[in-house]
Scaffold this motif. Structure first.
Motif, PDB file in Angstrom:
ATOM      1  N   HIS A 218       0.910  -1.231  -0.158  1.00 16.21           N
ATOM      2  CA  HIS A 218      -0.117   0.061   0.146  1.00 16.21           C
ATOM      3  C   HIS A 218       0.802   1.297   0.021  1.00 16.21           C
ATOM      4  CE1 HIS A 218      -3.552   2.588   0.825  1.00 16.21           C
ATOM      5  NE2 HIS A 218      -2.631   3.304   1.711  1.00 16.21           N
ATOM      6  N   ASN A 330      -6.340  10.072   0.488  1.00 15.18           N
ATOM      7  CA  ASN A 330      -7.752   9.464   0.909  1.00 15.18           C
ATOM      8  C   ASN A 330      -8.722  10.592   0.530  1.00 15.18           C
ATOM      9  OD1 ASN A 330      -7.183   7.013   1.762  1.00 15.18           O
ATOM     10  ND2 ASN A 330      -7.194   7.470   3.935  1.00 15.18           N
ATOM     11  N   ALA A 334     -12.016  10.627  -1.989  1.00 19.61           N
ATOM     12  CA  ALA A 334     -13.167  10.797  -1.380  1.00 19.61           C
ATOM     13  C   ALA A 334     -14.166  11.893  -2.362  1.00 19.61           C
ATOM     14  CB  ALA A 334     -13.242  11.293  -0.057  1.00 19.61           C
ATOM     15  N   ASP A 358     -11.259  17.861   2.930  1.00 17.51           N
ATOM     16  CA  ASP A 358     -11.875  17.732   1.655  1.00 17.51           C
ATOM     17  C   ASP A 358     -13.343  17.960   1.626  1.00 17.51           C
ATOM     18  OD1 ASP A 358     -13.608  15.329   1.925  1.00 17.51           O
ATOM     19  OD2 ASP A 358     -11.816  14.486   2.752  1.00 17.51           O
ATOM     20  N   MET A 363     -18.330  10.468   5.604  1.00 17.71           N
ATOM     21  CA  MET A 363     -18.234   9.293   6.490  1.00 17.71           C
ATOM     22  C   MET A 363     -19.442   9.229   7.382  1.00 17.71           C
ATOM     23  SD  MET A 363     -14.414   8.124   7.031  1.00 17.71           S
ATOM     24  CE  MET A 363     -13.608   9.532   7.295  1.00 17.71           C
ATOM     25  N   LEU A 371     -12.401   3.660  11.482  1.00 15.70           N
ATOM     26  CA  LEU A 371     -11.057   3.959  10.736  1.00 15.70           C
ATOM     27  C   LEU A 371      -9.943   3.837  11.496  1.00 15.70           C
ATOM     28  CD1 LEU A 371     -11.392   5.975   8.199  1.00 15.70           C
ATOM     29  CD2 LEU A 371     -11.164   7.911   9.588  1.00 15.70           C
ATOM     30  N   TYR A 376      -9.909  -2.097   6.995  1.00 14.68           N
ATOM     31  CA  TYR A 376     -11.400  -1.352   6.656  1.00 14.68           C
ATOM     32  C   TYR A 376     -10.960  -0.702   5.606  1.00 14.68           C
ATOM     33  CZ  TYR A 376     -15.136   1.733   6.645  1.00 14.68           C
ATOM     34  OH  TYR A 376     -16.174   2.485   6.554  1.00 14.68           O
ATOM     35  N   SER A 377     -11.631  -0.901   4.488  1.00 13.24           N
ATOM     36  CA  SER A 377     -11.763   0.059   3.428  1.00 13.24           C
ATOM     37  C   SER A 377     -13.041  -0.161   2.665  1.00 13.24           C
ATOM     38  CB  SER A 377     -10.381  -0.583   2.397  1.00 13.24           C
ATOM     39  OG  SER A 377     -10.737   0.211   1.267  1.00 13.24           O
ATOM     40  N   THR A 378     -13.253   1.065   1.854  1.00 15.58           N
ATOM     41  CA  THR A 378     -14.512   0.978   1.256  1.00 15.58           C
ATOM     42  C   THR A 378     -14.379   1.098  -0.323  1.00 15.58           C
ATOM     43  OG1 THR A 378     -14.807   3.304   1.466  1.00 15.58           O
ATOM     44  CG2 THR A 378     -15.975   1.919   3.014  1.00 15.58           C
ATOM     45  N   LYS A 379     -13.136   0.910  -0.537  1.00 17.32           N
ATOM     46  CA  LYS A 379     -12.757   1.093  -1.899  1.00 17.32           C
ATOM     47  C   LYS A 379     -12.324  -0.307  -2.596  1.00 17.32           C
ATOM     48  CE  LYS A 379     -10.529   5.430  -0.469  1.00 17.32           C
ATOM     49  NZ  LYS A 379      -9.186   5.879  -0.077  1.00 17.32           N
ATOM     50  N   GLY A 382      -8.966  -0.761  -2.077  1.00 14.31           N
ATOM     51  CA  GLY A 382      -8.313  -0.184  -1.077  1.00 14.31           C
ATOM     52  C   GLY A 382      -7.640  -1.543   0.022  1.00 14.31           C
ATOM     53  N   THR A 383      -6.623  -0.996   1.081  1.00 20.42           N
ATOM     54  CA  THR A 383      -6.261  -1.998   1.708  1.00 20.42           C
ATOM     55  C   THR A 383      -6.664  -1.676   2.770  1.00 20.42           C
ATOM     56  OG1 THR A 383      -4.168  -0.580   1.975  1.00 20.42           O
ATOM     57  CG2 THR A 383      -4.019  -2.176   0.472  1.00 20.42           C
ATOM     58  N   GLY A 384      -7.295  -0.467   3.189  1.00 22.36           N
ATOM     59  CA  GLY A 384      -7.529  -0.076   4.686  1.00 22.36           C
ATOM     60  C   GLY A 384      -6.276  -0.160   5.490  1.00 22.36           C
ATOM     61  N   GLY A 386      -3.733   2.282   5.164  1.00 23.90           N
ATOM     62  CA  GLY A 386      -3.362   3.692   5.435  1.00 23.90           C
ATOM     63  C   GLY A 386      -3.591   4.317   6.649  1.00 23.90           C
ATOM     64  N   THR A 387      -4.859   4.549   7.072  1.00 24.75           N
ATOM     65  CA  THR A 387      -5.282   5.221   8.397  1.00 24.75           C
ATOM     66  C   THR A 387      -4.581   4.491   9.432  1.00 24.75           C
ATOM     67  OG1 THR A 387      -7.216   3.935   8.103  1.00 24.75           O
ATOM     68  CG2 THR A 387      -7.260   6.440   7.483  1.00 24.75           C
ATOM     69  N   THR A 411     -14.803  16.040   4.769  1.00 24.26           N
ATOM     70  CA  THR A 411     -14.176  15.546   5.914  1.00 24.26           C
ATOM     71  C   THR A 411     -12.979  16.394   6.432  1.00 24.26           C
ATOM     72  OG1 THR A 411     -14.763  13.203   5.001  1.00 24.26           O
ATOM     73  CG2 THR A 411     -13.333  13.146   6.943  1.00 24.26           C
TER      74      THR A 411
HETATM   75  P1  ADP Z   1      -7.812   2.710   1.694  1.00 27.23           P
HETATM   76  O1  ADP Z   1      -7.542   3.943   1.488  1.00 27.23           O
HETATM   77  O2  ADP Z   1      -6.823   1.840   1.129  1.00 27.23           O
HETATM   78  O3  ADP Z   1      -9.116   2.177   1.586  1.00 27.23           O
HETATM   79  P2  ADP Z   1      -7.412   3.800   4.348  1.00 27.23           P
HETATM   80  O4  ADP Z   1      -6.985   3.342   5.769  1.00 27.23           O
HETATM   81  O5  ADP Z   1      -6.640   4.907   3.684  1.00 27.23           O
HETATM   82  O6  ADP Z   1      -7.527   2.513   3.403  1.00 27.23           O
HETATM   83  O7  ADP Z   1      -8.848   4.204   4.468  1.00 27.23           O
HETATM   84  C1  ADP Z   1      -9.875   3.584   5.038  1.00 27.23           C
HETATM   85  C2  ADP Z   1     -11.356   3.652   4.684  1.00 27.23           C
HETATM   86  O8  ADP Z   1     -11.673   5.198   5.462  1.00 27.23           O
HETATM   87  C3  ADP Z   1     -11.483   4.457   3.147  1.00 27.23           C
HETATM   88  O9  ADP Z   1     -11.654   3.015   2.438  1.00 27.23           O
HETATM   89  C4  ADP Z   1     -12.499   5.319   3.167  1.00 27.23           C
HETATM   90  O10 ADP Z   1     -13.643   4.588   3.316  1.00 27.23           O
HETATM   91  C5  ADP Z   1     -12.403   6.139   4.599  1.00 27.23           C
HETATM   92  N1  ADP Z   1     -11.984   7.266   4.231  1.00 27.23           N
HETATM   93  C6  ADP Z   1     -10.672   7.424   4.723  1.00 27.23           C
HETATM   94  N2  ADP Z   1     -10.570   9.016   4.550  1.00 27.23           N
HETATM   95  C7  ADP Z   1     -11.674   9.413   4.036  1.00 27.23           C
HETATM   96  C8  ADP Z   1     -11.973  10.634   3.651  1.00 27.23           C
HETATM   97  N3  ADP Z   1     -11.249  11.872   3.370  1.00 27.23           N
HETATM   98  N4  ADP Z   1     -13.300  10.840   3.114  1.00 27.23           N
HETATM   99  C9  ADP Z   1     -14.119   9.803   3.230  1.00 27.23           C
HETATM  100  N5  ADP Z   1     -13.835   8.432   3.474  1.00 27.23           N
HETATM  101  C10 ADP Z   1     -12.411   8.379   4.020  1.00 27.23           C
END
Ligand code: ADP
Ligand code: MG
Length: 428
Positions: A218, A330, A334, A358, A363, A371, A376-379, A382-384, A386-387, A411
């Motif tokens: 990632h 992120n 978004a 942004d 969310m 988070l 946990y990722s909605t993409k 995505g790998t979830g 990053g955060t 957000t």
């Molecule tokens: P990834 O980017 O690989 O999905 P992250 O850990 O960076 O993993 O983020 C996890 C999830 O948090 C994202 O999939 C997204 O759903 C949500 N997210 C993070 N940052 C934002 C943002 N600025 N606006 C909306 N959703 C966000």
């Protein structure tokens, strides 16, 4: 009756010596050093137990002393091996010789030499046994044979004991078997517990390492996406040479970053800050802007930067970049239809604040709560992670990260990190 109570007191004293010493051995020494030193320590501990037991015998007859020296002798030889057993035999007989050189000494030589031979035969089997029950049975059988040897030899030496004498002797020796039972039981349980504990720690470490390993891909993807953006821009034939060189330089910088991240991740198990230096936030955020803006341009995102000069924090440059890029990326992701990404720096009460705002999809409460939890990722791609990585890095910088978000509006990620005094910055 008084005599019996006195004997009992001494017996308890014997037991507490043995328990105390073996407890110390197990708790503080065993497993913390190498095998040979461990053997030496076990030998010393058992020898001290034997000496103490022999100094406080629970029954004495002219020339004969009865005590629980057999327990440390057997346990020492079982867990330490033949060498420890031999050492204990020598210690035991030497001490016996020093107490008095009499008929009892000769009987001790016979008794304990026999028992030593017995232990040499039994102890290799004892260590091979896996089941606790079998170990206990073997120890008790060995102990019983030892007691029988003692009783037979003192009988052969024609020690005249009263009926009460025989009674108390046999009951104390029977009690010794019970003690042996508990002893082996506790030692084995404690050993098992410490094995389970170390296995658990190992598993935990593996878990972290695997999480980190997964996050490598990632984290490397960020610089790669950015580099890809630059390369796409470079396809533009009308681009000025100056700009081209600039893009190429930034691409190379990013690739190098990817390289550093990989080697960074290979060496660290959890985020720890090693190359801590004073960082001027404006400079760092400017760098992030340069890196992220092609990615933003591609997605119709406009970036704004509200800066305040001369705010210093202490941290690792690479890691701060990693955090800010994670959050900014992120934010850009978004906003699928474009929007505004604002980076703000401010300071108050000795704290430096970086906000990344942004105007994206936002969310829900539930999403905010999740988070930072791994995977946990909605993409779709995505790998979830990053955060998760971001949170742990900020934590390591003694900072805090907070999120406020409204669905459909946007957000705001706010990072607060302790400021350092500008005047003192060189001294960090
Ligand atoms: P990834 O980017 O690989 O999905 P992250 O850990 O960076 O993993 O983020 C996890 C999830 O948090 C994202 O999939 C997204 O759903 C949500 N997210 C993070 N940052 C934002 C943002 N600025 N606006 C909306 N959703 C966000
Ligand atoms: Mg992300």
């Amino acid at each position: 009756m008084n005599e019996l109570f006195f004997d009992l007191q001494v017996l308890l004293l014997n037991l507490s010596f043995i328990f105390l010493l073996f407890f110390i051995h197990h708790k503080y020494i065993e497993g913390k050093i190498n095998k040979v030193s461990n053997e030496i320590f076990l030998g010393v501990i058992s020898a001290i137990s034997i000496l103490l037991c022999m100094s406080f015998p629970f029954s004495t007859y002219p020339g004969f002393f009865f005590d629980y020296r057999l327990i440390p002798f057997i346990i020492g030889a079982f867990y330490g091996g033949k060498r420890v057993g031999f050492f204990l035999l020598v210690v035991l007989l030497t001490y016996r010789f020093m107490i008095s050189f009499d008929v009892g000494f000769f009987s001790s030589v016979i008794i304990y030499s026999f028992i030593y031979i017995l232990l040499c035969m039994v102890s290799p089997h004892f260590n091979k046994l896996k089941q606790l029950r079998r170990k206990i049975i073997l120890a008790i059988v060995t102990n019983t044979i030892g007691i029988i040897i003692i009783l037979v030899v003192i009988h052969l030496f024609k020690v005249r004991l009263s009926t009460f004498g025989w009674f108390s002797l046999t009951s104390f020796y029977t009690l010794q078997l019970v003690v042996m039972f508990f002893f082996i039981y506790f030692i084995e349980k404690a050993k098992k517990e410490s094995i389970v504990l170390s296995e658990l720690k190992e598993l935990e470490k593996l878990k972290v390492v695997s999480e980190i390993a997964a996050s490598i891909s990632h984290e490397v993807r960020n610089p790669l996406t950015v580099t890809k953006g630059f390369l796409q821009l470079l396809q533009d034939k009308t681009l000025q040479d100056e700009k081209k060189d600039f893009y190429i330089k930034l691409s190379l910088d990013e690739l190098e970053r990817a390289e550093i991240i990989i080697s960074d991740y290979l060496t660290f198990a959890k985020p720890s800050l090693k190359n801590i230096e004073p960082l001027e936030l404006n400079t760092e955020v400017h760098y992030i802007l340069k890196v992220i803006s092609p990615y933003a341009t591609m997605r119709d995102v406009h970036i704004e930067f509200e800066q305040v000069n001369d705010i210093y924090i202490a941290g690792e440059r690479q890691k701060l970049h990693q955090c800010l890029i994670n959050i900014a990326k992120n934010g850009i992701e978004a906003m699928p239809d474009g929007g505004n990404l604002t980076l703000q720096i401010s300071n108050s009460n000795e704290m430096a604040t970086i906000s990344i705002i942004d105007t994206g999809i936002g969310m829900t409460e539930e999403q905010i709560r999740r988070l930072g939890t791994p995977y946990y990722s909605t993409k779709s791609t995505g790998t979830g992670l990053g955060t998760m990585v971001t949170t742990s890095i900020i934590k390591a910088m003694r900072g805090k990260i907070s999120v406020s978000s409204k669905l459909g509006i946007g957000t705001t990620f706010t990072i607060t990190i302790p400021q350092i005094d500008k005047a003192r910055k060189d001294r960090i």
